[in-house]
Motif scaffolding. Sequence first.
Motif, PDB file in Angstrom:
ATOM      1  N   ARG A 127       3.426   1.935 -13.835  1.00  0.00           N
ATOM      2  CA  ARG A 127       4.766   1.382 -13.525  1.00  0.00           C
ATOM      3  C   ARG A 127       6.063   2.569 -13.585  1.00  0.00           C
ATOM      4  NH1 ARG A 127       7.124  -1.547 -17.224  1.00  0.00           N
ATOM      5  NH2 ARG A 127       5.768  -1.207 -18.761  1.00  0.00           N
ATOM      6  N   VAL A 131      13.859   3.087 -14.465  1.00  0.00           N
ATOM      7  CA  VAL A 131      14.616   1.986 -13.507  1.00  0.00           C
ATOM      8  C   VAL A 131      15.903   1.302 -13.936  1.00  0.00           C
ATOM      9  CG1 VAL A 131      12.202   1.175 -12.917  1.00  0.00           C
ATOM     10  CG2 VAL A 131      13.199   0.177 -14.809  1.00  0.00           C
ATOM     11  N   GLN A 135      15.484  -4.223 -13.831  1.00  0.00           N
ATOM     12  CA  GLN A 135      14.180  -4.226 -13.466  1.00  0.00           C
ATOM     13  C   GLN A 135      13.223  -3.733 -14.418  1.00  0.00           C
ATOM     14  OE1 GLN A 135      13.818  -1.852  -9.821  1.00  0.00           O
ATOM     15  NE2 GLN A 135      15.662  -2.596  -8.978  1.00  0.00           N
ATOM     16  N   SER A 136      13.701  -3.584 -15.614  1.00  0.00           N
ATOM     17  CA  SER A 136      12.909  -2.891 -16.845  1.00  0.00           C
ATOM     18  C   SER A 136      11.949  -4.051 -17.534  1.00  0.00           C
ATOM     19  CB  SER A 136      13.793  -2.310 -17.825  1.00  0.00           C
ATOM     20  OG  SER A 136      14.616  -3.363 -18.501  1.00  0.00           O
ATOM     21  N   GLY A 239      17.178   1.806  -6.123  1.00  0.00           N
ATOM     22  CA  GLY A 239      16.334   1.447  -7.482  1.00  0.00           C
ATOM     23  C   GLY A 239      15.156   2.386  -7.876  1.00  0.00           C
TER      24      GLY A 239
END
Length: 269
Positions: A127, A131, A135-136, A239
Amino acid sequence: MNAAYIVGSFDAAELAFLLFFGFFVALVFYLNKESRREGYPLEEEETGRVLPGSLFDGDKKTFALPNGRGTYTPEDVARDDVNVPGVQAFKAAGAPWVPTGDAMKDGMGPAAFANRAKYPDLTFDGRPRIVPIAQSHDLIISPNDPALIGWPVVAADGVNAGKVTDVWVDQAEHIIRYLEVETTSGKKVLAPMTVAYVHGNSLLGKVLPTTNHDEPKFVEIDAITAAQFEAVPALETAGVITRYEEDRIQAYFGGGYMYATPERSEAWL
């Protein structure tokens, strides 16, 4: 015949010595070749001319990249451009370079950057590592700490540069890496948390009744001036921050400590 001799006067001690000597010479050659896999053959600093190889140069080394990104061989990548945006203080290979343009944009001195890969740094499970906090993976700011979003940002010249609009976190280390700042012109840029100082969150202000509890709340970023926030390298994709972009942003703010104002590049004494 003495059993210690193998042939004539050649005995076991001589054999052991010669084997050790041969092994040691081979080890020296091997280690020198291994130390010359990357960055060789050498090039001249002033002209960029590639020097001929030597007996000690090693073979190319190929690295297997994680997350199915194939392989990477450093020697197969184009060499850096030698057109440095500056002039040398005096004619010598080790002479310092004096910037001729905007040192912070050109990557001179402490603003130097590397051309890293143009994809995000990843966690162990693939991943994106850095971020926006929304969005974490279940990361939050402690209720005892300020969220910072909406707080004004004051630059090195004491001028308001904008306000904090988001917080970017590291999902592997669980720390804040960047503050997203919306400048007075509306541009959104990232500023490393390492150059930010949070005012108005003093521990003494919370525990001592004599301390002023109405101290102003703002984020001070003294690396660059307010006007220089407009030239912070922008993200290509909202982002998402790539390694390439990270290096340039960090270098821009780092270079500000020497080049943001004329006084910073002068000697202290």
